[in-house]
Design an enzyme around this catalytic site. Structure first.
Site, PDB file in Angstrom:
ATOM      1  N   CYS A   1      -2.067  -2.740   7.677  1.00  0.00           N
ATOM      2  CA  CYS A   1      -1.914  -3.662   6.543  1.00  0.00           C
ATOM      3  C   CYS A   1      -0.604  -4.443   6.564  1.00  0.00           C
ATOM      4  CB  CYS A   1      -2.121  -2.906   5.244  1.00  0.00           C
ATOM      5  SG  CYS A   1      -3.845  -2.357   5.099  1.00  0.00           S
TER       6      CYS A   1
ATOM      7  N   HIS B   1     -10.557   0.258  -2.589  1.00  0.00           N
ATOM      8  CA  HIS B   1     -11.932   0.239  -2.088  1.00  0.00           C
ATOM      9  C   HIS B   1     -12.951   0.728  -3.113  1.00  0.00           C
ATOM     10  CE1 HIS B   1     -10.448  -0.757   1.823  1.00  0.00           C
ATOM     11  NE2 HIS B   1      -9.851   0.394   2.024  1.00  0.00           N
TER      12      HIS B   1
ATOM     13  N   ASP C   1       0.788  -1.239   0.000  1.00  0.00           N
ATOM     14  CA  ASP C   1       0.000   0.000   0.000  1.00  0.00           C
ATOM     15  C   ASP C   1       0.826   1.299   0.000  1.00  0.00           C
ATOM     16  OD1 ASP C   1      -1.891  -1.982   0.257  1.00  0.00           O
ATOM     17  OD2 ASP C   1      -2.805  -1.215   2.090  1.00  0.00           O
TER      18      ASP C   1
ATOM     19  N   LYS D   1      -6.850  -5.264  -2.892  1.00  0.00           N
ATOM     20  CA  LYS D   1      -7.619  -5.809  -1.763  1.00  0.00           C
ATOM     21  C   LYS D   1      -8.551  -4.749  -1.213  1.00  0.00           C
ATOM     22  CE  LYS D   1      -3.871  -4.481   1.269  1.00  0.00           C
ATOM     23  NZ  LYS D   1      -4.594  -3.421   1.973  1.00  0.00           N
TER      24      LYS D   1
HETATM   25  C1  VGL Z   1      -4.691   0.670   5.767  1.00  0.00           C
HETATM   26  C2  VGL Z   1      -6.244   1.648   7.122  1.00  0.00           C
HETATM   27  C3  VGL Z   1      -7.215   1.485   6.170  1.00  0.00           C
HETATM   28  C4  VGL Z   1      -3.266   0.244   5.561  1.00  0.00           C
HETATM   29  C5  VGL Z   1      -5.647   0.482   4.795  1.00  0.00           C
HETATM   30  O1  VGL Z   1      -2.815   0.163   4.393  1.00  0.00           O
HETATM   31  O2  VGL Z   1      -2.575   0.023   6.590  1.00  0.00           O
HETATM   32  N1  VGL Z   1      -4.999   1.233   6.932  1.00  0.00           N
HETATM   33  N2  VGL Z   1      -6.901   0.901   5.009  1.00  0.00           N
HETATM   34 ZN    ZN Z   2      -8.329   0.814   3.483  1.00  0.00          ZN
END
Ligand code: VGL
Ligand code: ZN
Length: 245
Positions: free
Chosen positions: A191, A88, A48, A146
């Site tokens: 994550c 998302h 991410d 994801k």
């Molecule tokens: C994440 C909060 C919401 C992350 C993703 O990548 O850690 N944190 N969505």
């Molecule tokens: Zn998220």
């Protein structure tokens, strides 16, 4: 195992005052005792590293941009690289905006348990959801997206928040004979941690490269995540511990 055994032997040799007999080569090997060489059975997982989690994005992680040069430098040490993207739907169940009366960083009870509610972030196809433009991973082989089921979150790159629905990553790695993962990216306590723990659950050896991650740290979530990861057998290392094969 072999490393540990060698270290024990060298320690024992030192104790008997015969360390000189081992010669300089052995001492160098000892000094490099923490060095880890990822081979063809290892994958770097870059979690991410998207605009949404970096300053200027919708859910910025403090110091998020700092992981980019560290990850870029690690990339050349790995034969296999997996990238993930939080991806998302609009109106996703993890967004506070989808729950009337709720604010970001509060929680809600969803079908699979307690969900932290976030600002709207990383919506599919938006610039906010794109990978950071300075991330340079030309040899990466697969991107796992994801969190695309509207009613369920997925912090982990392996399985969604119901702890049942799989993303396919475990099967992908196993079919490619990869048994060890090195997890980096954002955010350490969400994550990254869930990915590393689910890697263990799926039977992989798992390392988190700490200086290649940054945390959100919500109500002590970072300390809690390291504790859970330690219990799950995830190893905490630094990028300098990883050397070229
Ligand atoms: C994440 C909060 C919401 C992350 C993703 O990548 O850690 N944190 N969505
Ligand atoms: Zn998220």
């Amino acid at each position: 195992m072999v490393e540990n055994h060698r270290r024990t032997l060298i320690k024992a040799a030192g104790a008997f005052g015969i360390v000189q007999l081992l010669g300089l080569g052995s001492l160098r090997a000892f000094a490099a005792g923490n060095a880890i060489r990822p081979g063809s059975g290892s994958a770097l997982i870059v979690v991410d590293v998207q605009n949404c989690f970096i300053d200027g994005g919708t859910l910025p992680v403090k110091g998020g941009a700092d992981v980019v040069p560290v990850i870029n430098a690690l990339a050349s040490k790995f034969d296999n690289i997996v990238i993930t993207q939080d991806w998302h739907t609009a109106g996703h169940a993890s967004f506070a905006s989808a729950h009337p009366g709720k604010k970001p960083f509060e929680t809600a009870q969803l079908s699979y348990g307690t969900q932290v509610l976030w600002p709207d972030h990383c919506v599919q196809g938006t610039d906010d959801a794109a990978l950071d433009k300075d991330l340079k991973l030309p040899t990466a082989q697969v991107i796992i997206r994801k969190g695309y089921h509207k009613d369920m979150d997925s912090y982990s790159a392996f399985e969604e928040a119901d702890h049942k629905t799989k993303t396919g990553l475990s099967a992908y790695l196993k079919q490619r004979h990869i048994d060890t993962v090195f997890v980096t990216g954002l955010a350490t306590d969400f994550c990254v941690a869930w990915t590393a723990m689910d890697a263990r659950k799926a039977g992989f050896k798992a390392y988190v490269i700490e200086d290649a991650t940054r945390a959100i740290d919500l109500n002590g979530s970072l300390a809690a995540a390291w504790k859970s990861m330690d219990r799950a057998g995830v190893k905490r290392i630094q990028s300098k511990d990883v050397v070229s094969a």
